[in-house]
Motif scaffolding. Structure first.
Motif, PDB file in Angstrom:
ATOM      1  N   PHE A 137      52.080  23.513  28.626  1.00 55.82           N
ATOM      2  CA  PHE A 137      53.200  22.870  28.877  1.00 55.82           C
ATOM      3  C   PHE A 137      54.178  22.400  27.804  1.00 55.82           C
ATOM      4  N   ASP A 138      55.607  22.580  27.937  1.00 56.30           N
ATOM      5  CA  ASP A 138      56.449  22.154  26.947  1.00 56.30           C
ATOM      6  C   ASP A 138      56.557  20.667  27.013  1.00 56.30           C
ATOM      7  N   LYS A 139      57.549  20.420  26.009  1.00 52.85           N
ATOM      8  CA  LYS A 139      58.172  18.906  25.891  1.00 52.85           C
ATOM      9  C   LYS A 139      58.703  18.239  26.995  1.00 52.85           C
ATOM     10  N   ASP A 140      59.001  19.052  28.061  1.00 53.35           N
ATOM     11  CA  ASP A 140      59.525  18.293  29.276  1.00 53.35           C
ATOM     12  C   ASP A 140      58.357  17.755  30.248  1.00 53.35           C
ATOM     13  N   PHE A 141      57.335  17.986  29.883  1.00 54.39           N
ATOM     14  CA  PHE A 141      56.367  17.427  30.653  1.00 54.39           C
ATOM     15  C   PHE A 141      55.411  16.541  29.929  1.00 54.39           C
ATOM     16  N   MET A 142      54.559  15.456  30.389  1.00 51.55           N
ATOM     17  CA  MET A 142      53.701  14.869  29.885  1.00 51.55           C
ATOM     18  C   MET A 142      52.117  15.266  30.619  1.00 51.55           C
ATOM     19  N   VAL A 143      51.237  15.513  29.540  1.00 53.12           N
ATOM     20  CA  VAL A 143      49.949  16.048  30.143  1.00 53.12           C
ATOM     21  C   VAL A 143      49.064  14.723  29.573  1.00 53.12           C
ATOM     22  N   GLY A 144      48.274  14.386  30.428  1.00 50.45           N
ATOM     23  CA  GLY A 144      47.412  13.163  29.936  1.00 50.45           C
ATOM     24  C   GLY A 144      45.864  13.190  30.819  1.00 50.45           C
ATOM     25  N   GLN A 145      45.088  12.718  30.167  1.00 45.93           N
ATOM     26  CA  GLN A 145      43.835  12.371  30.702  1.00 45.93           C
ATOM     27  C   GLN A 145      43.260  11.044  30.800  1.00 45.93           C
ATOM     28  N   VAL A 146      43.030  10.837  32.163  1.00 37.89           N
ATOM     29  CA  VAL A 146      42.440   9.451  32.348  1.00 37.89           C
ATOM     30  C   VAL A 146      40.986   9.819  32.978  1.00 37.89           C
ATOM     31  N   ALA A 147      40.028   9.348  32.546  1.00 36.99           N
ATOM     32  CA  ALA A 147      38.455   9.722  33.019  1.00 36.99           C
ATOM     33  C   ALA A 147      38.337  11.095  33.422  1.00 36.99           C
ATOM     34  N   ALA A 148      37.939  11.342  34.582  1.00 33.56           N
ATOM     35  CA  ALA A 148      37.646  12.639  35.047  1.00 33.56           C
ATOM     36  C   ALA A 148      38.830  13.749  35.567  1.00 33.56           C
ATOM     37  N   LYS A 149      40.118  13.104  35.263  1.00 32.62           N
ATOM     38  CA  LYS A 149      41.331  13.767  35.759  1.00 32.62           C
ATOM     39  C   LYS A 149      42.444  13.864  34.629  1.00 32.62           C
ATOM     40  N   VAL A 150      42.926  15.167  34.554  1.00 28.55           N
ATOM     41  CA  VAL A 150      44.301  15.305  33.992  1.00 28.55           C
ATOM     42  C   VAL A 150      45.504  15.510  34.582  1.00 28.55           C
ATOM     43  N   PHE A 151      46.485  14.918  34.432  1.00 25.58           N
ATOM     44  CA  PHE A 151      47.566  14.869  35.135  1.00 25.58           C
ATOM     45  C   PHE A 151      48.916  15.599  34.410  1.00 25.58           C
ATOM     46  N   ILE A 152      49.772  16.198  35.028  1.00 28.94           N
ATOM     47  CA  ILE A 152      50.892  17.182  34.507  1.00 28.94           C
ATOM     48  C   ILE A 152      52.105  16.724  35.229  1.00 28.94           C
ATOM     49  N   ILE A 153      52.751  16.182  34.233  1.00 29.68           N
ATOM     50  CA  ILE A 153      54.011  15.204  35.400  1.00 29.68           C
ATOM     51  C   ILE A 153      55.302  15.512  34.395  1.00 29.68           C
ATOM     52  N   ASN A 154      56.313  15.778  35.155  1.00 31.37           N
ATOM     53  CA  ASN A 154      57.594  16.075  34.531  1.00 31.37           C
ATOM     54  C   ASN A 154      58.019  14.241  34.057  1.00 31.37           C
ATOM     55  N   LYS A 155      58.553  14.392  32.604  1.00 29.81           N
ATOM     56  CA  LYS A 155      58.583  13.130  31.783  1.00 29.81           C
ATOM     57  C   LYS A 155      59.803  12.448  32.401  1.00 29.81           C
ATOM     58  N   ASN A 156      60.533  12.843  33.612  1.00 27.76           N
ATOM     59  CA  ASN A 156      61.596  12.103  34.138  1.00 27.76           C
ATOM     60  C   ASN A 156      60.875  11.294  35.178  1.00 27.76           C
ATOM     61  N   ILE A 157      60.004  11.522  35.635  1.00 23.09           N
ATOM     62  CA  ILE A 157      59.157  10.634  36.494  1.00 23.09           C
ATOM     63  C   ILE A 157      58.043   9.744  35.557  1.00 23.09           C
ATOM     64  N   ASN A 158      58.704   8.374  35.443  1.00 19.39           N
ATOM     65  CA  ASN A 158      57.927   7.497  34.841  1.00 19.39           C
ATOM     66  C   ASN A 158      58.127   6.300  35.531  1.00 19.39           C
ATOM     67  N   LYS A 159      57.195   5.235  35.066  1.00 21.87           N
ATOM     68  CA  LYS A 159      57.179   3.979  35.680  1.00 21.87           C
ATOM     69  C   LYS A 159      58.215   3.011  35.407  1.00 21.87           C
ATOM     70  N   LEU A 160      58.750   3.164  33.723  1.00 25.79           N
ATOM     71  CA  LEU A 160      59.826   2.520  33.338  1.00 25.79           C
ATOM     72  C   LEU A 160      61.247   2.521  34.245  1.00 25.79           C
ATOM     73  N   LYS A 161      61.645   3.816  34.789  1.00 22.25           N
ATOM     74  CA  LYS A 161      62.558   3.727  35.436  1.00 22.25           C
ATOM     75  C   LYS A 161      62.449   2.727  36.776  1.00 22.25           C
ATOM     76  N   ALA A 162      61.347   2.799  37.310  1.00 22.78           N
ATOM     77  CA  ALA A 162      61.244   2.111  38.674  1.00 22.78           C
ATOM     78  C   ALA A 162      61.261   0.720  38.124  1.00 22.78           C
ATOM     79  N   VAL A 163      60.546   0.167  37.568  1.00 18.67           N
ATOM     80  CA  VAL A 163      60.446  -1.170  36.787  1.00 18.67           C
ATOM     81  C   VAL A 163      61.931  -1.720  36.723  1.00 18.67           C
ATOM     82  N   ASP A 164      62.684  -1.162  36.161  1.00 18.87           N
ATOM     83  CA  ASP A 164      63.990  -1.347  35.632  1.00 18.87           C
ATOM     84  C   ASP A 164      64.869  -1.616  36.836  1.00 18.87           C
ATOM     85  N   TYR A 165      64.656  -0.651  37.734  1.00 15.82           N
ATOM     86  CA  TYR A 165      65.234  -0.472  38.987  1.00 15.82           C
ATOM     87  C   TYR A 165      64.980  -1.767  39.682  1.00 15.82           C
TER      88      TYR A 165
END
Length: 247
Positions: free
Chosen positions: A157-185
């Motif tokens: 996956f390229d730089k437009d996506f965040m790939v992360g690992q938490v416990a037994a899961k790996v998530f692939i998410i578009n970087k435009n989808i993030n908690k900061l935007k929602a919190v600021d809203y």
């Protein structure tokens, strides 16, 4: 009196899996999922009864997964930030203005393509979970298996996506989808001034720069002015809530 808002991640921050023997706060049928210490649970119950205190979950979970947690169902938060910030619920109803805005960043075809990329890798996984057509979680048999497969998936996956690992899961998410935007809203919508934020993984790093951050010792990141608990794991929540109480 000015209200105190706590905008916090849930898993590994407030609630914790794999801690059998502690107070179960979430289950599916007879299967226990997450836990708190009795002290944390009771302390949080005291805080939730205060008119001046507003608890806002800010989680990667879908709304259905969030409402599995007993105390959240009972407290019925006025505001819930779900799906890694892609969805906001106000008084139990989806904020359609926000949902429509976030839908503009991700298409269903993108989600389907990401699932296809995973399947073409021919790696063994237990389940791929589509979170509200916003991102995907790939569930593996164990944490070690997820760590190993995370290294493989990252390269696809390229730089437009965040790939992360938490416990037994790996998530692939578009970087435009993030908690900061929602919190600021939410901060702007409700004119929030007195704010505590908390989280433990990379998806929490940016939004916890808002207000006073209280981070568990096991967090994957830190901030210059953050308060770091001395305890880690499930006991970090005891300390976190004690700090919130006197803030």
């Amino acid at each position: 009196m000015e209200k105190l808002y706590l905008i916090t991640d849930l898993d590994r921050t407030i609630i914790h899996s794999r801690n059998k023997g502690f107070k179960c706060v979430e289950s599916i049928g007879d299967r226990e999922i997450t836990y708190m210490t009795e002290y944390s649970y009771n302390k949080l119950q005291q805080l939730l009864k205060l008119n001046k205190f507003i608890f806002i979950p800010c989680t990667m979970r879908s709304i259905e997964q969030t409402l599995r947690v007993g105390f959240i169902r009972e407290y019925n938060p006025k505001i819930m930030i779900c799906s890694n910030g892609a969805q906001i619920y106000i008084n139990g109803k989806l904020d359609l203005e926000w949902d429509n805005y976030m839908r503009g960043f991700v298409t269903l075809s993108e989600i389907e393509n990401n699932i296809s990329v995973i399947n073409k890798l021919n790696i063994k996984y237990e389940e791929i979970i589509n979170i509200e057509d916003f991102y995907i979680n790939v569930k593996f048999k164990s944490d070690l298996d997820a760590i190993e497969k995370y290294k493989i998936i990252c390269n696809k996956f390229d730089k437009d996506f965040m790939v992360g690992q938490v416990a037994a899961k790996v998530f692939i998410i578009n970087k435009n989808i993030n908690k900061l935007k929602a919190v600021d809203y939410i901060i702007k919508k409700y004119n929030i001034n007195k704010l505590i934020t908390s989280g433990d993984s990379d998806v929490d790093k940016e939004f916890t720069k808002r207000g006073q951050a209280i981070l568990p010792k096991h967090s994957t990141f830190t901030h210059e002015n953050a308060i770091i608990t001395k305890q880690e794991g499930i006991y970090a929540t005891d300390e976190l809530l004690n700090i919130v109480e006197i803030y």
